[in-house]
Write a protein that holds these residues in place. Sequence first.
Motif, PDB file in Angstrom:
ATOM      1  N   VAL A 192       1.456 -12.819 -35.517  1.00  0.00           N
ATOM      2  CA  VAL A 192       0.086 -12.873 -36.021  1.00  0.00           C
ATOM      3  C   VAL A 192       0.183 -13.102 -37.524  1.00  0.00           C
ATOM      4  CG1 VAL A 192      -2.096 -11.642 -36.312  1.00  0.00           C
ATOM      5  CG2 VAL A 192      -0.721 -11.273 -34.240  1.00  0.00           C
ATOM      6  N   ALA A 193      -0.390 -14.191 -38.011  1.00  0.00           N
ATOM      7  CA  ALA A 193      -0.229 -14.517 -39.426  1.00  0.00           C
ATOM      8  C   ALA A 193      -1.493 -15.141 -39.974  1.00  0.00           C
ATOM      9  CB  ALA A 193       0.959 -15.467 -39.615  1.00  0.00           C
ATOM     10  N   GLY A 194      -1.651 -15.027 -41.288  1.00  0.00           N
ATOM     11  CA  GLY A 194      -2.791 -15.634 -41.939  1.00  0.00           C
ATOM     12  C   GLY A 194      -3.180 -14.906 -43.211  1.00  0.00           C
ATOM     13  N   ASP A 195      -4.394 -15.178 -43.647  1.00  0.00           N
ATOM     14  CA  ASP A 195      -4.975 -14.575 -44.842  1.00  0.00           C
ATOM     15  C   ASP A 195      -5.845 -13.407 -44.382  1.00  0.00           C
ATOM     16  OD1 ASP A 195      -6.378 -13.872 -47.098  1.00  0.00           O
ATOM     17  OD2 ASP A 195      -7.152 -15.879 -47.527  1.00  0.00           O
ATOM     18  N   PHE A 196      -5.365 -12.190 -44.638  1.00  0.00           N
ATOM     19  CA  PHE A 196      -6.060 -10.994 -44.167  1.00  0.00           C
ATOM     20  C   PHE A 196      -7.081 -10.469 -45.181  1.00  0.00           C
ATOM     21  CE2 PHE A 196      -2.992 -11.195 -40.922  1.00  0.00           C
ATOM     22  CZ  PHE A 196      -3.313 -10.286 -39.931  1.00  0.00           C
ATOM     23  N   ASN A 197      -7.049 -10.949 -46.425  1.00  0.00           N
ATOM     24  CA  ASN A 197      -7.951 -10.448 -47.469  1.00  0.00           C
ATOM     25  C   ASN A 197      -7.943  -8.917 -47.537  1.00  0.00           C
ATOM     26  OD1 ASN A 197      -9.175 -12.636 -48.910  1.00  0.00           O
ATOM     27  ND2 ASN A 197     -10.249 -13.201 -47.029  1.00  0.00           N
ATOM     28  N   ASP A 198      -6.834  -8.324 -47.214  1.00  0.00           N
ATOM     29  CA  ASP A 198      -6.729  -6.869 -47.001  1.00  0.00           C
ATOM     30  C   ASP A 198      -5.873  -6.268 -48.115  1.00  0.00           C
ATOM     31  OD1 ASP A 198      -6.747  -4.343 -45.704  1.00  0.00           O
ATOM     32  OD2 ASP A 198      -4.912  -4.853 -44.627  1.00  0.00           O
ATOM     33  N   TRP A 199      -6.394  -6.292 -49.342  1.00  0.00           N
ATOM     34  CA  TRP A 199      -5.572  -5.915 -50.489  1.00  0.00           C
ATOM     35  C   TRP A 199      -5.190  -4.438 -50.484  1.00  0.00           C
ATOM     36  CZ3 TRP A 199     -10.344  -8.284 -50.772  1.00  0.00           C
ATOM     37  CH2 TRP A 199     -11.445  -7.471 -51.045  1.00  0.00           C
ATOM     38  N   SER A 210      -1.594   0.504 -33.006  1.00  0.00           N
ATOM     39  CA  SER A 210      -2.240   0.027 -31.784  1.00  0.00           C
ATOM     40  C   SER A 210      -1.394  -0.960 -30.999  1.00  0.00           C
ATOM     41  CB  SER A 210      -3.586  -0.630 -32.123  1.00  0.00           C
ATOM     42  OG  SER A 210      -4.446   0.275 -32.762  1.00  0.00           O
ATOM     43  N   LEU A 211      -0.616  -1.796 -31.704  1.00  0.00           N
ATOM     44  CA  LEU A 211       0.073  -2.909 -31.049  1.00  0.00           C
ATOM     45  C   LEU A 211       1.579  -2.929 -31.282  1.00  0.00           C
ATOM     46  CD1 LEU A 211      -2.469  -5.734 -32.009  1.00  0.00           C
ATOM     47  CD2 LEU A 211      -2.316  -4.526 -29.817  1.00  0.00           C
ATOM     48  N   GLY A 212       2.086  -2.061 -32.147  1.00  0.00           N
ATOM     49  CA  GLY A 212       3.517  -2.086 -32.445  1.00  0.00           C
ATOM     50  C   GLY A 212       3.927  -3.262 -33.302  1.00  0.00           C
ATOM     51  N   LEU A 213       2.990  -3.820 -34.054  1.00  0.00           N
ATOM     52  CA  LEU A 213       3.303  -4.935 -34.945  1.00  0.00           C
ATOM     53  C   LEU A 213       3.880  -4.419 -36.260  1.00  0.00           C
ATOM     54  CD1 LEU A 213       0.124  -7.162 -34.521  1.00  0.00           C
ATOM     55  CD2 LEU A 213       2.414  -7.714 -33.726  1.00  0.00           C
ATOM     56  N   ARG A 214       4.801  -5.191 -36.828  1.00  0.00           N
ATOM     57  CA  ARG A 214       5.296  -4.870 -38.168  1.00  0.00           C
ATOM     58  C   ARG A 214       5.225  -6.100 -39.046  1.00  0.00           C
ATOM     59  NH1 ARG A 214      11.386  -5.378 -38.592  1.00  0.00           N
ATOM     60  NH2 ARG A 214      12.064  -6.526 -36.744  1.00  0.00           N
ATOM     61  N   ARG A 239      -0.182 -12.358 -44.696  1.00  0.00           N
ATOM     62  CA  ARG A 239       0.700 -11.534 -43.873  1.00  0.00           C
ATOM     63  C   ARG A 239       1.356 -12.349 -42.755  1.00  0.00           C
ATOM     64  NH1 ARG A 239      -2.119  -6.553 -44.652  1.00  0.00           N
ATOM     65  NH2 ARG A 239      -2.725  -6.658 -46.851  1.00  0.00           N
ATOM     66  N   ILE A 240       2.531 -11.882 -42.331  1.00  0.00           N
ATOM     67  CA  ILE A 240       3.171 -12.339 -41.095  1.00  0.00           C
ATOM     68  C   ILE A 240       3.550 -11.084 -40.312  1.00  0.00           C
ATOM     69  CG2 ILE A 240       5.078 -13.595 -40.032  1.00  0.00           C
ATOM     70  CD1 ILE A 240       5.293 -15.284 -42.573  1.00  0.00           C
ATOM     71  N   TYR A 241       2.799 -10.791 -39.248  1.00  0.00           N
ATOM     72  CA  TYR A 241       3.097  -9.640 -38.389  1.00  0.00           C
ATOM     73  C   TYR A 241       3.837 -10.126 -37.140  1.00  0.00           C
ATOM     74  CZ  TYR A 241      -0.168  -6.794 -41.110  1.00  0.00           C
ATOM     75  OH  TYR A 241      -0.793  -6.107 -42.129  1.00  0.00           O
ATOM     76  N   VAL A 242       4.830  -9.354 -36.702  1.00  0.00           N
ATOM     77  CA  VAL A 242       5.651  -9.777 -35.573  1.00  0.00           C
ATOM     78  C   VAL A 242       5.852  -8.614 -34.602  1.00  0.00           C
ATOM     79  CG1 VAL A 242       6.854 -11.493 -36.976  1.00  0.00           C
ATOM     80  CG2 VAL A 242       7.857  -9.218 -36.703  1.00  0.00           C
ATOM     81  N   LEU A 267       4.049 -17.939 -47.463  1.00  0.00           N
ATOM     82  CA  LEU A 267       5.047 -16.957 -47.006  1.00  0.00           C
ATOM     83  C   LEU A 267       5.824 -17.550 -45.844  1.00  0.00           C
ATOM     84  CD1 LEU A 267       2.857 -13.706 -46.794  1.00  0.00           C
ATOM     85  CD2 LEU A 267       3.988 -14.659 -48.805  1.00  0.00           C
ATOM     86  N   SER A 268       7.120 -17.212 -45.732  1.00  0.00           N
ATOM     87  CA  SER A 268       7.905 -17.686 -44.590  1.00  0.00           C
ATOM     88  C   SER A 268       8.885 -16.603 -44.158  1.00  0.00           C
ATOM     89  CB  SER A 268       8.655 -18.970 -44.943  1.00  0.00           C
ATOM     90  OG  SER A 268       9.632 -18.755 -45.933  1.00  0.00           O
ATOM     91  N   ALA A 269       9.283 -16.680 -42.894  1.00  0.00           N
ATOM     92  CA  ALA A 269      10.211 -15.700 -42.314  1.00  0.00           C
ATOM     93  C   ALA A 269      11.043 -16.359 -41.233  1.00  0.00           C
ATOM     94  CB  ALA A 269       9.443 -14.506 -41.741  1.00  0.00           C
TER      95      ALA A 269
END
Length: 274
Positions: A192-199, A210-214, A239-242, A267-269
């Motif tokens: 799950v990746a993108g611009d979260f605007n979640d400063w 909830s989902l076990g994402l990191r 963010r890049i959540y995996v 961002l890249s991973a």
Amino acid sequence: MVQARDFSDKMPTSGRRPNRASNRHSVKIHVATYNIHKGFSQFNRRLMIRELREHLRVLDADIIFLQEVLGQHRRHAARFDDWPHEPQYEFLADEVWGDYAYGRNAVYDHGHHGNALLSRYPIVRAENQDISTHNLERRGMLHCEIEVPGSSTPLHCVCLHLSLHERGRRHQVGALIERIRREVPERAPLVVAGDFNDWRNFAGKRLADSLGLREALADHWGRPARSFPSAFPLLRLDRIYVRGFQVGRTETHRSSAWARLSDHAALSAHLQLD
């Protein structure tokens, strides 16, 4: 030749069959996320879409999550002599990424924009879900299933751009959690990746619990990378959540050359299936 597909609404599953293989531990993918600011530099000073395409090719990611992508803009097309004839997602993907999907979110008299996903591998299913919380700020999340060679199950990818307002983001993160619980098997690989605007990083804890994402680029204190503004990043917006991956090398692309392209850093991973 890349086939254009605009996934602005729910689409049926593709007829292509996933490539089934037994050794998923050898599967490695390189992913990136980038808010391209509609192809313009910071403060909309210069059209940068052609330079942006060259930088994405040098980046050489297998799957790229893009936000603020113009599908059409008749005023810009009339104003700029070097405006691409194709939609931006098609122009960026040309001859490198063999498949792509576009989720049209904001529609206006002279065009539309939204999120896009470019992939070296076949996109076998895609759906764009409207997660807008009011009419003045149209948002969506583009959910794709991708056939990755060597993986026994499709890779699920969600590209999104969340609201500027905290209340809207809370609702949208809830919609994301609900969708993943409903549509993504627990053992399926997920990005799950993108611009979260979640400063303030409120979304990160909810997605972990909830989902076990990191978050792939999080530091030792669990804070995502600084990505905005690109010239001197202060805020941790992208963010890049995996889930289901080991995270290898990661990078925030904020050199002077990258900073000219957009107001966000890319961002890249590098990921390997668990």
